[in-house]
Design an enzyme around this catalytic site. Structure first.
Site, PDB file in Angstrom:
ATOM      1  N   ASP A 278      21.530  11.690 -10.178  1.00 54.62           N
ATOM      2  CA  ASP A 278      20.311  12.328 -10.683  1.00 54.62           C
ATOM      3  C   ASP A 278      19.117  12.025  -9.780  1.00 54.62           C
ATOM      4  OD1 ASP A 278      19.415  14.077 -12.705  1.00 54.62           O
ATOM      5  OD2 ASP A 278      18.367  12.445 -13.720  1.00 54.62           O
TER       6      ASP A 278
ATOM      7  N   CYS B 272      16.555  23.636 -16.285  1.00 54.91           N
ATOM      8  CA  CYS B 272      16.860  22.205 -16.236  1.00 54.91           C
ATOM      9  C   CYS B 272      15.871  21.434 -17.109  1.00 54.91           C
ATOM     10  CB  CYS B 272      16.802  21.711 -14.804  1.00 54.91           C
ATOM     11  SG  CYS B 272      17.094  19.935 -14.654  1.00 54.91           S
TER      12      CYS B 272
ATOM     13  N   TYR C 208      17.029  19.431 -20.596  1.00 57.57           N
ATOM     14  CA  TYR C 208      16.825  17.993 -20.803  1.00 57.57           C
ATOM     15  C   TYR C 208      15.908  17.731 -22.005  1.00 57.57           C
ATOM     16  CZ  TYR C 208      19.350  15.863 -16.934  1.00 57.57           C
ATOM     17  OH  TYR C 208      20.342  15.386 -16.122  1.00 57.57           O
TER      18      TYR C 208
ATOM     19  N   TYR D 179      13.251  11.348 -22.528  1.00 60.27           N
ATOM     20  CA  TYR D 179      13.387  12.806 -22.516  1.00 60.27           C
ATOM     21  C   TYR D 179      12.994  13.469 -23.840  1.00 60.27           C
ATOM     22  CZ  TYR D 179      15.435  12.487 -17.916  1.00 60.27           C
ATOM     23  OH  TYR D 179      15.601  12.247 -16.584  1.00 60.27           O
TER      24      TYR D 179
ATOM     25  N   GLU E 282      23.998  23.123 -13.974  1.00 60.05           N
ATOM     26  CA  GLU E 282      23.712  21.917 -14.758  1.00 60.05           C
ATOM     27  C   GLU E 282      24.962  21.469 -15.528  1.00 60.05           C
ATOM     28  OE1 GLU E 282      21.878  18.863 -15.336  1.00 60.05           O
ATOM     29  OE2 GLU E 282      20.295  20.349 -14.963  1.00 60.05           O
TER      30      GLU E 282
END
Length: 562
Positions: free
Chosen positions: A60, A166, A170, A197, A239
């Protein structure tokens, strides 16, 4: 016989939400696949092995560096000062996220330099992102010095199209995980990741990215908006590949089909048909065929045709039968309800109560046959209607894939098995085992009589048991039943895994009063994952627990994976 409310048109949806929200809604299946992936589920459960998490963080970091670089390129292309400022703020948030990853490294004693090289899924994603931000998208001129301000803004819009999903994904995962965190469970090893997140600041960044995409796309043509949609969808798929590439070596409860040894376990899928697979009830379809075809024969009826009532009489009779069924069904449900909610689930008590409902269903079928509304339907008309029958989104794709690895049986009250077979034939699903009632025909014209095989909850569960009793004893059976109504509840409970799709009020009311628990599937799987021990499956019928889903995408993701 219930008909769901009309679905909003695409035009109506477009007028209510922006471009980014429309894409998120359109590609929601990908978000479900991500949520149900082994890596993400184990992360949510808190038992993801630390070496896997370390590997993920290392990958990541590579991705976030590319993300920050892409924001930098987008900022250069933006022609609007407000847009530049927004992109600059978003880039700063990514750099802060990288610092957070650094704190993860310190907390778990990981050395990113020693966590292995960048994997192919990460490379594929970062290459796609940076190529888009550099203007290398199907015929688009790069943002060089000679590019016009509009061309540069277009590249910025394309770049946001590749980055927005993305951010939204998340943010979605963060909120979903936070809802599952036990407030008293301070030991969740990945609590800091979840809180990051699900934080207000990250959620705000996701919204800011979406708003920016909407703003940059305002002046684009339809063709250019199509490009953004493709970029958005591609980013969502990449993803999922990114999550799937994480080396999860521990046992997981998903996908179900891969976590069971076919030499030891036989997976059998059972499903209801009406309003589980379909958008409308088949009885209404058959009645409409009868009424429409009766209109054609009102004026000219040959001597060879079976005598049938006029289309007007047919419509009136059917309306009366429908109204009578609805009223008496509600009365019957009311009559089988216990005076107060039972303290403990007891299958036998519920089975006894549903014997009364079964008597009602059979009586209702007798009334339909005696009315004559099903007389005179042409088999070819029925087959054509079946081929055009709209199935729930994702239903056909699930069956097309699951028939390759499992036995599939459809158990239905439908009066006409030919309608079901035709509905699935349009998806080349000829391998499905259909257990339903059947019309009788005279020279391809229905006589109005029904060969009664599955009319009630008791008939359904008996058919379920008969199918299992006919299986060989060489393997254990793992059974999954998918249904939507009170008529399915006994089968749902008998199966090792009972999945309720839709929101039938009567099913939940009856089940709850008899001690049945309705658990949303994903939280249920997170709990199972926490308890899962390698080599042991805890799925067991007659537990009194049914799992609820809102779509076939969830069923597909749970049983088959991506």
């Amino acid at each position: 016989m219930a008909i769901p409310p009309p679905i909003k048109s695409v035009a109506a949806l477009d007028s209510e939400v922006g471009l980014a929200k429309r894409f998120w809604i359109k590609f929601r299946t990908e978000s479900v696949i991500a949520l149900y992936s082994p890596f993400v589920l184990s992360l949510a459960a808190g038992n993801l092995r630390i070496e896997t998490f370390r590997h993920y963080i290392a990958q990541d970091v590579h991705f976030l560096r590319a993300f920050a670089q892409a924001y930098g390129l987008a900022e250069e292309c933006a022609d609007d000062d407000d847009a530049k400022l927004s992109i600059s703020e978003l880039r700063k948030a990514v750099l802060d996220e990288l610092k957070m990853h650094g704190s993860f490294v310190q907390e778990w004693g990981s050395d990113l330099a020693n966590e292995g090289s960048i994997n192919s899924a990460t490379v594929k994603y970062t290459d796609f992102l940076l190529a888009t931000a550099s203007g290398k998208v199907g015929g688009v001129k790069g943002p060089g010095k000679l590019a016009t301000p509009f061309e540069r803004t277009k590249v910025a819009a394309y770049t946001l199209g590749a980055m927005t999903p993305c951010m939204r994904l998340y943010a979605f995962l963060g909120i979903e995980f936070k809802a599952l965190l036990d407030l008293h469970e301070g030991s969740h090893p990945y609590r800091k990741w979840i809180e990051s997140y699900s934080s207000e600041s990250f959620q705000a960044s996701a919204v800011q990215t979406e708003d920016l995409l909407d703003k940059l796309s305002v002046s684009l043509t339809g063709e250019e908006l199509d490009i953004i949609e493709k970029l958005y969808h591609q980013a969502m798929k990449l993803e999922i590949e990114f999550f799937s590439a994480q080396p999860v070596v521990q046992p997981t409860v998903v996908p179900l089909i891969k976590e069971h040894n076919p030499t030891e376990d036989r997976v059998i899928i059972f499903s209801d048909f009406d309003l589980t697979c379909t958008v409308v009830d088949s009885s209404a379809i058959l009645a409409e065929i009868a009424i429409v075809t009766a209109q054609k024969s009102d004026q000219s009826q040959s001597e060879n045709e079976l005598a049938r009532m006029s289309s007007t009489d047919l419509r009136n009779t059917w309306d009366l039968l429908s109204q009578q069924y609805t009223e008496e069904y509600e009365q019957c449900i009311e009559s089988i309800m216990p005076s107060k909610k039972v303290d403990e689930f007891k299958y036998g008590h519920l089975h006894k109560a549903l014997e009364q409902l079964s008597d009602f269903e059979k009586s209702a079928n007798n009334s339909v046959v005696e009315s004559g509304v099903l007389k005179g339907l042409n088999l070819e008309d029925i087959k054509r209607a079946g081929e055009r029958l709209i199935l729930q989104d994702g239903c056909t794709a699930f069956f097309q894939k699951i028939v390759k690895t499992a036995n599939v049986h459809v158990l239905s009250y439908c009066w006409c098995g030919d309608l079901i077979r035709s509905a699935f034939s349009s998806g080349d699903l000829h391998e499905l085992n259909i257990h339903a009632n059947e019309f009788t025909y005279k020279e391809s014209i229905s006589t109005g009589e029904i060969v009664k095989k599955v009319e009630s909850p008791i008939d359904k569960v008996q058919a379920f048991k008969n199918i299992l009793s006919n299986c060989s004893n060489d393997r254990k059976n793992l059974t999954v039943y998918i249904g939507d109504s009170v008529g399915d509840i006994l089968c749902l409970l008998e199966a090792d895994i009972g999945i309720v799709i839709g929101s039938s009020a009567s099913l939940r009311r009856v089940g709850t009063q008899y001690g049945v628990s309705f658990v949303p599937l994903y939280p249920g799987l997170v709990k199972k994952q926490k308890e899962y021990v390698e080599g042991s499956s805890s799925w067991k019928g007659l537990s009194g627990i049914l799992y609820t889903v809102s779509s076939w995408a969830e069923i597909h993701a749970f049983i088959l994976g991506c």
